[in-house]
Design a protein around this motif. Structure first.
Motif, PDB file in Angstrom:
ATOM      1  N   PRO A  83       0.808  -1.220   0.000  1.00 43.75           N
ATOM      2  CA  PRO A  83       0.000   0.000   0.000  1.00 43.75           C
ATOM      3  C   PRO A  83       0.844   1.274   0.000  1.00 43.75           C
ATOM      4  CG  PRO A  83      -0.096  -1.118   2.124  1.00 43.75           C
ATOM      5  CD  PRO A  83       0.595  -2.041   1.177  1.00 43.75           C
ATOM      6  N   ARG A  84       2.088   1.158   0.478  1.00 46.14           N
ATOM      7  CA  ARG A  84       2.899   2.370   0.533  1.00 46.14           C
ATOM      8  C   ARG A  84       3.300   2.835  -0.864  1.00 46.14           C
ATOM      9  NH1 ARG A  84       7.148   0.172   4.577  1.00 46.14           N
ATOM     10  NH2 ARG A  84       6.483  -1.627   3.402  1.00 46.14           N
ATOM     11  N   LEU A  85       3.252   1.918  -1.825  1.00 49.06           N
ATOM     12  CA  LEU A  85       3.650   2.290  -3.183  1.00 49.06           C
ATOM     13  C   LEU A  85       2.477   2.793  -4.004  1.00 49.06           C
ATOM     14  CD1 LEU A  85       6.070  -0.626  -3.950  1.00 49.06           C
ATOM     15  CD2 LEU A  85       6.650   1.728  -3.483  1.00 49.06           C
ATOM     16  N   ARG A  86       1.297   2.779  -3.388  1.00 52.51           N
ATOM     17  CA  ARG A  86       0.126   3.214  -4.153  1.00 52.51           C
ATOM     18  C   ARG A  86       0.147   4.708  -4.384  1.00 52.51           C
ATOM     19  NH1 ARG A  86      -4.087   0.252  -5.165  1.00 52.51           N
ATOM     20  NH2 ARG A  86      -5.652   1.826  -4.850  1.00 52.51           N
ATOM     21  N   LYS A  87      -0.652   5.151  -5.327  1.00 51.30           N
ATOM     22  CA  LYS A  87      -0.796   6.566  -5.720  1.00 51.30           C
ATOM     23  C   LYS A  87       0.225   6.985  -6.735  1.00 51.30           C
ATOM     24  CE  LYS A  87      -3.505   9.663  -3.813  1.00 51.30           C
ATOM     25  NZ  LYS A  87      -4.000  10.796  -3.682  1.00 51.30           N
ATOM     26  N   THR A 135       6.638   9.923 -12.600  1.00 47.24           N
ATOM     27  CA  THR A 135       5.992   8.744 -12.025  1.00 47.24           C
ATOM     28  C   THR A 135       5.347   7.926 -13.136  1.00 47.24           C
ATOM     29  OG1 THR A 135       3.856   9.777 -11.766  1.00 47.24           O
ATOM     30  CG2 THR A 135       5.412  10.080  -9.968  1.00 47.24           C
ATOM     31  N   HIS A 136       4.765   6.786 -12.721  1.00 47.32           N
ATOM     32  CA  HIS A 136       4.181   5.910 -13.747  1.00 47.32           C
ATOM     33  C   HIS A 136       2.951   6.510 -14.410  1.00 47.32           C
ATOM     34  CE1 HIS A 136       0.896   4.786 -11.125  1.00 47.32           C
ATOM     35  NE2 HIS A 136       1.784   4.654 -10.146  1.00 47.32           N
ATOM     36  N   VAL A 190       4.599  14.541 -13.242  1.00 50.29           N
ATOM     37  CA  VAL A 190       3.835  15.410 -12.353  1.00 50.29           C
ATOM     38  C   VAL A 190       4.612  16.707 -12.210  1.00 50.29           C
ATOM     39  CG1 VAL A 190       2.816  15.664 -10.074  1.00 50.29           C
ATOM     40  CG2 VAL A 190       2.951  13.414 -11.106  1.00 50.29           C
ATOM     41  N   GLN A 191       4.053  17.765 -12.781  1.00 49.76           N
ATOM     42  CA  GLN A 191       4.763  19.044 -12.777  1.00 49.76           C
ATOM     43  C   GLN A 191       4.424  19.784 -11.489  1.00 49.76           C
ATOM     44  OE1 GLN A 191       4.100  21.075 -16.548  1.00 49.76           O
ATOM     45  NE2 GLN A 191       3.729  19.113 -17.520  1.00 49.76           N
ATOM     46  N   ALA A 192       5.140  19.437 -10.435  1.00 49.09           N
ATOM     47  CA  ALA A 192       4.793  19.945  -9.106  1.00 49.09           C
ATOM     48  C   ALA A 192       5.079  21.437  -8.981  1.00 49.09           C
ATOM     49  CB  ALA A 192       5.559  19.163  -8.049  1.00 49.09           C
ATOM     50  N   VAL A 193       6.201  21.877  -9.527  1.00 41.80           N
ATOM     51  CA  VAL A 193       6.529  23.296  -9.530  1.00 41.80           C
ATOM     52  C   VAL A 193       6.780  23.678 -10.989  1.00 41.80           C
ATOM     53  CG1 VAL A 193       8.136  25.068  -8.754  1.00 41.80           C
ATOM     54  CG2 VAL A 193       7.497  23.223  -7.213  1.00 41.80           C
ATOM     55  N   ARG A 194       6.056  24.731 -11.445  1.00 44.90           N
ATOM     56  CA  ARG A 194       6.057  24.974 -12.885  1.00 44.90           C
ATOM     57  C   ARG A 194       6.630  26.342 -13.255  1.00 44.90           C
ATOM     58  NH1 ARG A 194       0.741  24.676 -15.355  1.00 44.90           N
ATOM     59  NH2 ARG A 194      -0.214  25.451 -13.455  1.00 44.90           N
ATOM     60  N   PRO A 244      11.525   9.908  -7.865  1.00 50.24           N
ATOM     61  CA  PRO A 244      11.747  10.356  -9.238  1.00 50.24           C
ATOM     62  C   PRO A 244      11.641  11.864  -9.431  1.00 50.24           C
ATOM     63  CG  PRO A 244       9.493   9.633  -8.978  1.00 50.24           C
ATOM     64  CD  PRO A 244      10.111   9.617  -7.615  1.00 50.24           C
ATOM     65  N   GLY A 245      11.901  12.655  -8.378  1.00 51.99           N
ATOM     66  CA  GLY A 245      11.779  14.099  -8.506  1.00 51.99           C
ATOM     67  C   GLY A 245      13.052  14.725  -9.034  1.00 51.99           C
ATOM     68  N   LYS A 246      12.910  15.832  -9.791  1.00 52.64           N
ATOM     69  CA  LYS A 246      14.080  16.451 -10.392  1.00 52.64           C
ATOM     70  C   LYS A 246      13.792  17.921 -10.687  1.00 52.64           C
ATOM     71  CE  LYS A 246      17.282  15.642 -14.060  1.00 52.64           C
ATOM     72  NZ  LYS A 246      17.192  15.630 -15.501  1.00 52.64           N
ATOM     73  N   VAL A 247      14.779  18.779 -10.364  1.00 53.14           N
ATOM     74  CA  VAL A 247      14.674  20.171 -10.797  1.00 53.14           C
ATOM     75  C   VAL A 247      15.053  20.181 -12.265  1.00 53.14           C
ATOM     76  CG1 VAL A 247      15.543  22.508 -10.482  1.00 53.14           C
ATOM     77  CG2 VAL A 247      15.340  20.989  -8.512  1.00 53.14           C
ATOM     78  N   LYS A 248      14.095  20.506 -13.129  1.00 55.04           N
ATOM     79  CA  LYS A 248      14.428  20.353 -14.548  1.00 55.04           C
ATOM     80  C   LYS A 248      14.809  21.673 -15.204  1.00 55.04           C
ATOM     81  CE  LYS A 248       9.801  20.676 -16.495  1.00 55.04           C
ATOM     82  NZ  LYS A 248       8.879  20.147 -17.488  1.00 55.04           N
ATOM     83  N   ASP A 249      14.577  22.771 -14.521  1.00 51.86           N
ATOM     84  CA  ASP A 249      14.895  24.048 -15.143  1.00 51.86           C
ATOM     85  C   ASP A 249      15.054  25.108 -14.060  1.00 51.86           C
ATOM     86  OD1 ASP A 249      15.448  25.745 -17.157  1.00 51.86           O
ATOM     87  OD2 ASP A 249      13.401  25.949 -17.907  1.00 51.86           O
ATOM     88  N   GLY A 250      15.738  26.190 -14.400  1.00 52.20           N
ATOM     89  CA  GLY A 250      15.826  27.334 -13.508  1.00 52.20           C
ATOM     90  C   GLY A 250      17.071  27.349 -12.657  1.00 52.20           C
ATOM     91  N   ASN A 251      17.257  28.455 -11.923  1.00 53.19           N
ATOM     92  CA  ASN A 251      18.420  28.604 -11.062  1.00 53.19           C
ATOM     93  C   ASN A 251      17.994  28.781  -9.615  1.00 53.19           C
ATOM     94  OD1 ASN A 251      18.502  30.765 -13.479  1.00 53.19           O
ATOM     95  ND2 ASN A 251      20.321  29.443 -13.491  1.00 53.19           N
ATOM     96  N   ILE A 252      18.869  28.315  -8.736  1.00 54.97           N
ATOM     97  CA  ILE A 252      18.727  28.592  -7.317  1.00 54.97           C
ATOM     98  C   ILE A 252      20.055  29.195  -6.894  1.00 54.97           C
ATOM     99  CG2 ILE A 252      18.297  27.620  -5.036  1.00 54.97           C
ATOM    100  CD1 ILE A 252      17.089  25.160  -6.608  1.00 54.97           C
ATOM    101  N   ILE A 253      20.058  30.482  -6.619  1.00 60.32           N
ATOM    102  CA  ILE A 253      21.317  31.148  -6.291  1.00 60.32           C
ATOM    103  C   ILE A 253      21.316  31.501  -4.809  1.00 60.32           C
ATOM    104  CG2 ILE A 253      22.786  33.149  -6.759  1.00 60.32           C
ATOM    105  CD1 ILE A 253      21.330  33.027  -9.624  1.00 60.32           C
TER     106      ILE A 253
END
Lengths: 399, 336, 340
Positions: free
Chosen positions: A395-399, C17-18, C22-26, C62-71
């Motif tokens: 269940p932890r891998l869900r979502k 993700t599968h 997911v564009q969390a910060v755009r 699977p998160g990644k900063v794909k663009d931009g700068n952090i100074i």
């Protein structure tokens, strides 16, 4: 400026209330569909599943492809391997010589006809002569003693002479009569391995079903009831778990006769304790969750809560545990059979086949190879599948 | 008092106690108790909302769960509509399972993820045999509709919904049996700010439409004040103050209530930065060994010797305003 | 007077993700000066926590900063290796998290965890570090720190644990403290203690603070500048006064209107924001708030608005503020609470 290009109608107000704000865009997936989707991505698991399906099909349909039954024996055609080195006597006559320097008549493509009867035989001079199609075929194995002394495995051990001329190997062909070869009693190893698969899978099935029902119900009731009942029930489990399986089986043999039934009873009465512990733990953690409380406030009966709410939510770990338990059951059966506590002759299981092969291991290694291969493939396949299921149902891998 | 509540008392809780046993020592011979709820009394009138606030571990949720008999009360009476339901068997309790319902805190844990939304809402219909077949389906659709969802949602599973939607499914489940009284156990604390208002408004509307009575349990005083007619403040298993919502806000009498109110961060920079905060020292003591006398005395800046010796009782200091504090004896002398 | 400490330019962070990206910060830009407290307000899924994790370099697969700068202090953080980031984390940038139970390691004493942080970054011996650790615990208001330093996390209450977390975070005197919902798991009275502590330490140590929260009250209390995030974008940015007394974005206004006020006698109906936040797998092409906004225009659904600067420090991404936009009567939800 780009801003000035915005046409005036773009500034019209849109009535968003007409838009359905509660619409769910993503496709509806049940828990099991979602798990299957994730399982499909795990290649090792899919390979495992493929082999399990293949093994099941083989166990069910395998006997239809063979004209032998597991108990048919032909003492004359014992110990013939799955591949044969054949010799050509003349245009249409081919022979295979077994490890005892006896000739068997075969066809060029590998079908076995019959054992040939020697016309003359001398154990002291170490030769044997046959008459085939009017030709005299002599096997002279007097080199064997010298070869053994020299210690060189490639040393010459025998000679086949047709009318005085030494002939060489004509071809190496697959055994078309006994696909996996035959054992010392001339029984078809293929059909015996297939019957072994039947027994192993039957054990797996019985272990699973017994575990599932006894373990899940027992653990479920203990976990859900809690308190003193739980305490007593789990102490019983502890006691059962302390009895070593081997000792237990030997004791059962005293009561029942050795055989498949005894093994099934042994596995059935012992293996469920782990499942009961697992289920109890699951139920203990799930029963405090709010959806269970909600069902209670609705007036749901304990049975309903157990069957509709608790067990379905514990199903993930239960299935993983079952998948992991199957190889262990198969292994245990093979082990018990191997040490002679298993099925009775002439019935074959992978364990007894392996045991039978041990005596002639150095001469006829194929007799061990096939049952060992099948045990390994099956156990590995179930383990791969179980691993994949664990990841897919977590269940932890869900979502 | 709000106009909609009449004077008929629907639920009266008298000296309710709920102790949880914890085993300690070998074979659990020496027993200790968590005094989660210790001797509290209050009443709720028909059609009104009583808010119950307090910090985590104060026993507010335990109170709610004991009233609905998810927990067996250790002592005390729960008088619902004239009948003491505190000792009824599960069988005798069944009619009350229709009258009293509950909405839970966690929108993720409160719905069975293996059941469709339709089955979750319809479960009570099956249990009580209220409706079957097409009638059941009709009722499920109607309930979904009432909480602003559509009938297409009935065949979907909970994990496909957002937190706010799930909480509304939980409300629909509670409404399925046509209850009179609903215990709302922190129904909004797990939701986002913009969604909280949706759920609170829905609870408001449903109360007006069906004349529901609520026990609204929360730790967020501003929301409790918004939804409640009267508010009870709990601290460490005790009810320390009960009164009308405005009275509580305008003239809180118990030092704990005062501290609680002043701790609320107001979304107004000037006000909140200039506010005179009463910062309480330390933490809530353990409910296993609560302080003697007044349980708040360890954090109270007005604590006197008497507070350690004698437990203050909840008494009416003003009309409808109950406080349990020794300070009140001076401010509101007891008149015989 | 103020020196620029952190500058984030057009940062985009995605999770692969599968179900898709997911564009969390755009595309988020903001900056922070020395000694300043910036609040990032938003609901779950607005990208506020991902923003802070990106700055910390703590994004997990699977998160990644794909663009931009952090100074940060003139140095580009997105180009730094894990090792270089480790030297910065804890030493120059520290972070405290929402759940004080899980962010402390239960098998080490509180003291050990502070000492470890000090020894790693400050090259002092253990003895000296221990003195510092006790000092730090005293600073964050833990009573009898000489004894408490040898306690394990489970011997601390929730509020104390959060204090201990703050002690660890501040033990190396970082220039920037990122507090991600530091009080959400705490009770109101404990929250008041912790917020008081953060304010006090900020002034005393001149640490810059980024406070991430969903609670407008907490922001109003602690922060001088506020960034309002929604759907992975900054909707509005300004000083606390501008945001609370002169909000210009319908989302900010909506947030204000959906929380009850404390000072009214009569029950008032709350005005909720209808609907639910956008699915960031398929972010809307226009304004992310358009589907829930009461003033939506056609353009809002078609094109994302640019920022309009109402004052040099107050900007807002809303088409209503465009010079060609029709004049619309807007209830901005501002209230001045009357508190005795």
């Amino acid at each position: 400026m780009a801003d000035n290009k915005i046409s005036t109608d773009m500034w019209e107000k849109v009535d968003m209330s007409t838009l359905d704000k509660e619409v769910i865009a993503r496709k509806s997936l049940t828990y099991w569909q979602d798990a299957w989707r994730r399982l499909k991505k795990n290649h090792l698991s899919m390979i495992g599943l493929f082999f399990i399906v293949l093994m099941t099909l083989l166990a069910i349909l395998g006997p239809f492809f063979s004209r032998y039954s597991y108990s048919d024996q032909n003492l004359e055609l014992g110990n013939i391997g799955p591949t044969m080195e054949i010799y050509q006597i003349d245009d249409n006559d081919f022979v295979y010589m077994n490890k005892e320097y006896k000739l068997v008549e075969v066809t060029e493509d590998g079908h076995i006809s019959k054992r040939l009867v020697p016309t003359d035989e001398d154990m002291m001079q170490k030769y044997r002569s046959y008459e085939i199609d009017g030709k005299e075929v002599v096997i002279d194995y007097s080199f064997a003693v010298a070869a053994k002394k020299s210690g060189d495995p490639d040393a010459k051990k025998f000679e086949i002479r047709v009318n005085g001329d030494v002939i060489d190997i004509h071809d190496k062909v697959f055994n078309k009569t006994y696909w996996f070869g035959s054992d010392s009693l001339g029984r078809d190893l293929y059909i015996r391995v297939v019957y072994g698969a039947r027994i192993s899978l039957l054990i797996a099935l019985v272990a699973t079903i017994v575990n599932f029902f006894i373990g899940v119900l027992y653990g479920g009731v203990a976990g859900y009831t809690g308190g003193k009942t739980d305490n007593v029930m789990m102490r019983i489990v502890d006691v059962i778990a302390t009895v070593p399986l081997l000792l237990y089986v030997i004791m059962l043999m005293v009561i029942f006769e050795p055989g498949l039934k005894t093994i099934m009873i042994a596995l059935g009465t012992v293996y469920w304790v782990n499942m009961a512990r697992l289920v109890r733990g699951q139920i203990l953690s799930i029963k405090e969750q709010e959806f269970v409380l909600a069902a209670k406030t609705l007036g749901a009966s304990s049975w309903r809560i157990l069957v509709r709410h608790l067990i379905p939510n514990a199903m993930g770990p239960i299935i993983v545990s079952l998948a992991m338990l199957i190889p262990s059951a198969i292994f245990t059966e093979a082990f018990l059979s191997f040490i002679g506590l298993g099925v009775n002759a002439p019935m074959a299981s992978w364990g007894t086949l392996a045991n039978d092969a041990v005596a002639g291991l150095r001469t006829y290694p194929y007799q061990l190879f096939f049952p060992a291969l099948f045990i390994s493939i099956t156990v590995l396949a179930f383990n791969f599948l179980g691993d994949g299921l664990r990841d897919a149902l977590d269940p932890r891998l869900r979502k | 008092m709000s106009s909609k509540s009449n004077n008929e008392v629907l639920l009266e809780v008298k000296n309710l106690k709920k102790y949880f046993e914890i085993n300690k020592g070998f074979f659990g011979r020496s027993k200790e108790y968590v005094q989660a709820v210790d001797d509290i009394s209050f009443f709720i009138r028909k059609g009104e909302t009583l808010g119950l606030v307090g910090e985590s571990g104060c026993g507010k949720s335990t109170t709610g769960r004991t009233i609905i008999r998810l927990y067996e009360p250790t002592a005390g009476e729960i008088i619902y509509d004239g009948v003491d339901i505190s000792e009824l068997s599960e069988n005798d309790l069944k009619p009350y399972r229709k009258k009293i319902q509950m909405i839970f805190q966690d929108p993720y844990a409160s719905l069975n993820s293996r059941m469709t939304v339709g089955d979750i809402i319809g479960e009570s219909l099956d249990i009580h045999g209220i409706a079957t077949g097409a009638a059941r389906q009709e009722r499920v659709f109607d309930l979904l509709n009432r909480v602003g969802l559509s009938k297409d949602h009935a065949s979907r599973y909970p994990h496909e919904f957002s937190g706010g939607q799930r909480q509304r499914i939980g409300i629909a489940r509670a409404l399925a049996v046509d209850p009179e009284f609903i215990i709302c156990d922190e129904p909004i604390s797990a939701l986002d700010v913009s969604i909280q208002a949706q759920v609170v408004n829905m609870l408001d509307d449903l109360q007006k439409e069906y004349g529901l009575t609520y026990l609204f349990i929360a730790h967020d005083l501003s929301m409790v004040k918004h939804i409640s007619d009267r508010i009870g403040v709990m601290y460490l298993g005790k009810l320390v103050e009960v009164t009308d919502r405005n009275e509580l806000y305008d003239s809180p009498e118990h030092p704990y209530t005062q501290a609680l109110l002043s701790a609320i961060p107001i979304p107004d920079p000037e006000v909140t930065r200039n506010a005179q905060r009463i910062i309480l020292e330390g933490d809530v003591p353990s409910p296993i060994n609560p302080p003697s006398g007044c349980r708040f005395r360890t954090r109270c800046s007005y604590a006197m010797e008497r507070c350690a010796e004698e437990e203050p009782v909840l008494r009416e200091v003003n009309e409808g305003h109950f406080v349990a504090c020794h300070l009140m004896d001076e401010k509101f002398p007891i008149t015989e | 007077m103020s020196e620029r400490l952190l500058e984030v330019n057009n940062m985009k962070t995605s999770f692969y993700t599968h179900v898709g990206e997911v564009q969390a910060v755009r595309g988020v830009s903001f900056n922070l000066n020395k000694g300043e407290a910036l609040g990032i307000v938003g609901e779950s899924g607005s990208g506020k926590s991902v923003t802070s994790m990106s700055v910390m370099g703590l994004l997990q697969y699977p998160g990644k900063v794909k663009d931009g700068n952090i100074i940060f202090k003139g140095e580009e953080l997105t180009k730094k290796s894990q090792k270089e980031m480790m030297a910065i984390r804890g030493n120059e940038i520290a972070m405290i998290f929402q759940d004080p139970m899980t962010s402390l390691n239960p098998v080490y004493t509180i003291g050990n965890q502070i000492i470890e942080a000090i020894v790693r970054h400050q090259h002092v011996d253990k003895k000296e570090a221990r003195v510092k650790a006790i000092d730090m615990l005293r600073t964050v208001g833990i009573p009898s720190p000489e004894k408490r330093v040898d306690n394990y996390p489970h011997e601390f209450s929730g509020g104390m644990r959060q204090r201990a977390m703050i002690a660890i975070a501040l033990s190396c005197q970082p220039d920037l403290l990122i507090a991600d919902e530091p009080t959400t798991a705490l009770d109101v009275t404990i929250q008041a203690q912790i917020l008081e502590l953060i304010k006090e330490l900020k002034d005393k140590m001149n640490t810059s603070v980024i406070l991430i929260t969903h609670d407008l009250g907490v922001v109003a209390d602690v922060c001088s500048r506020v960034v309002v995030m929604y759907g992975g974008l900054i909707m509005e940015e300004g000083t606390a006064e501008q945001i609370f007394y002169d909000p210009s974005h319908p989302y900010t206004m909506g947030l204000m209107k959906s929380i009850p006020r404390m000072d009214t006698k009569e029950k008032q109906r709350l005005i909720p924001i209808p609907g639910t936040p956008p699915d960031l797998v398929k972010p809307p092409k226009g304004c992310p708030f358009a589907p829930r906004c009461p003033y939506t225009m056609k353009i809002c659904l078609e094109q994302a608005p640019e920022y309009t600067y109402l004052t040099p420090e107050h900007r807002s991404a809303c088409w209503l503020l465009h010079e060609n936009a029709p004049k619309t009567e807007v209830d901005n939800g501002v209230r001045k609470e009357v508190i005795k």
